[in-house]
Scaffold this active site. Structure first.
Site, PDB file in Angstrom:
ATOM      1  N   GLU A  57      -4.036  -3.235   1.510  1.00 30.65           N
ATOM      2  CA  GLU A  57      -3.366  -2.605   0.367  1.00 30.65           C
ATOM      3  C   GLU A  57      -1.847  -2.554   0.555  1.00 30.65           C
ATOM      4  O   GLU A  57      -1.090  -2.678  -0.412  1.00 30.65           O
ATOM      5  CB  GLU A  57      -3.923  -1.202   0.131  1.00 30.65           C
ATOM      6  N   HIS A  60      -0.425  -5.720  -0.694  1.00 30.29           N
ATOM      7  CA  HIS A  60      -0.154  -5.665  -2.138  1.00 30.29           C
ATOM      8  C   HIS A  60       1.148  -4.914  -2.412  1.00 30.29           C
ATOM      9  O   HIS A  60       1.973  -5.342  -3.228  1.00 30.29           O
ATOM     10  CB  HIS A  60      -1.300  -4.949  -2.863  1.00 30.29           C
TER      11      HIS A  60
END
Length: 235
Positions: A57, A60
């Site tokens: 994550e 991202h």
């Protein structure tokens, strides 16, 4: 994704990282799946998957930051995690953000795999303290198995997230790519059809993934969303 937060930390770029309550159920599931190996290996496996999801994550988030896209928060829950961002993004920005997470996991898999041969030949000797022979907390063989597990976990997460169902990264990439070549309704119907098929096959696919990689996540595709996309061309 709507379960209650357990706690929130401040991560890189001052991004809030939220840990949700469904992680407790995932921890219980890992304890059950690894019951024959003891509490230690279950705890280590659970910690590994949390670290790997978090780094995914943050991949991202890093792609967002690199493109000037504001990141609201990163959330970890029993089914994985997501990076929530705001503002208008172009298709190319969306694709870069989507692919960044799996690329982080593939990089970790490659690094861990390349490091394995060095541990395969390394032997950590026992030590003598006050006339007693003691073994190290992590032996060479244990370190090798831990690193091998971490490599397999990251390969699993990369492949898992590239499955073309929404809202996984693979589904977002397919959505963006299809809209480059066909009109919106047709693209949505293709995405819906692929999603319906994979949703039906999801449970046997997850069993296959567990027996191949030894890991599982509490994620299930939204069958009704994909069905609406297939039937009507919009969600």
């Amino acid at each position: 994704m709507g379960d209650a937060p357990l706690f929130t930390l401040r991560g890189p770029w001052r991004i809030p990282i939220q840990f949700n309550s469904s992680l407790l159920f995932l921890a219980f599931l890992f304890g059950f799946l690894f019951i024959d190996r003891g509490i230690g290996p279950a705890a280590i496996a659970f910690a590994m998957i949390i670290v790997a999801i978090l780094l995914h994550e943050l991949g991202h988030a890093a792609a967002c930051v690199a493109q000037g896209v504001p990141v609201q928060r990163v959330v970890l829950f029993g089914g994985g995690g997501y990076c929530e961002y705001s503002g208008h993004v172009t298709p190319r920005q969306t694709e870069f953000i989507a692919v960044a997470g799996p690329l982080v996991n593939l990089a970790l898999w490659a690094i861990a795999t390349l490091a394995l041969p060095s541990l395969a030949v390394e032997i950590i000797p026992a030590m003598e303290i006050n006339g007693r022979t003691t073994t190290p907390f992590v032996s060479g063989g244990q370190a090798y198995r831990l690193l091998e597990t971490f490599a397999q976990l990251n390969l699993f997460l990369a492949l898992f997230n590239l499955v073309p169902v929404l809202p996984l990264d693979g589904g977002r990439l397919l959505h963006s790519w299809l809209h480059r070549f066909v009109r919106g309704v047709t693209a949505n119907r293709i995405i819906g059809g692929v999603g319906v098929l994979l949703s039906v096959l999801w449970i046997p696919l997850m069993f296959a993934a567990f027996f191949t990689f030894g890991f599982v996540l509490l994620f299930f595709p939204n069958l009704m969303l994909h069905w609406r996309l297939l039937r009507r061309g919009y969600g």
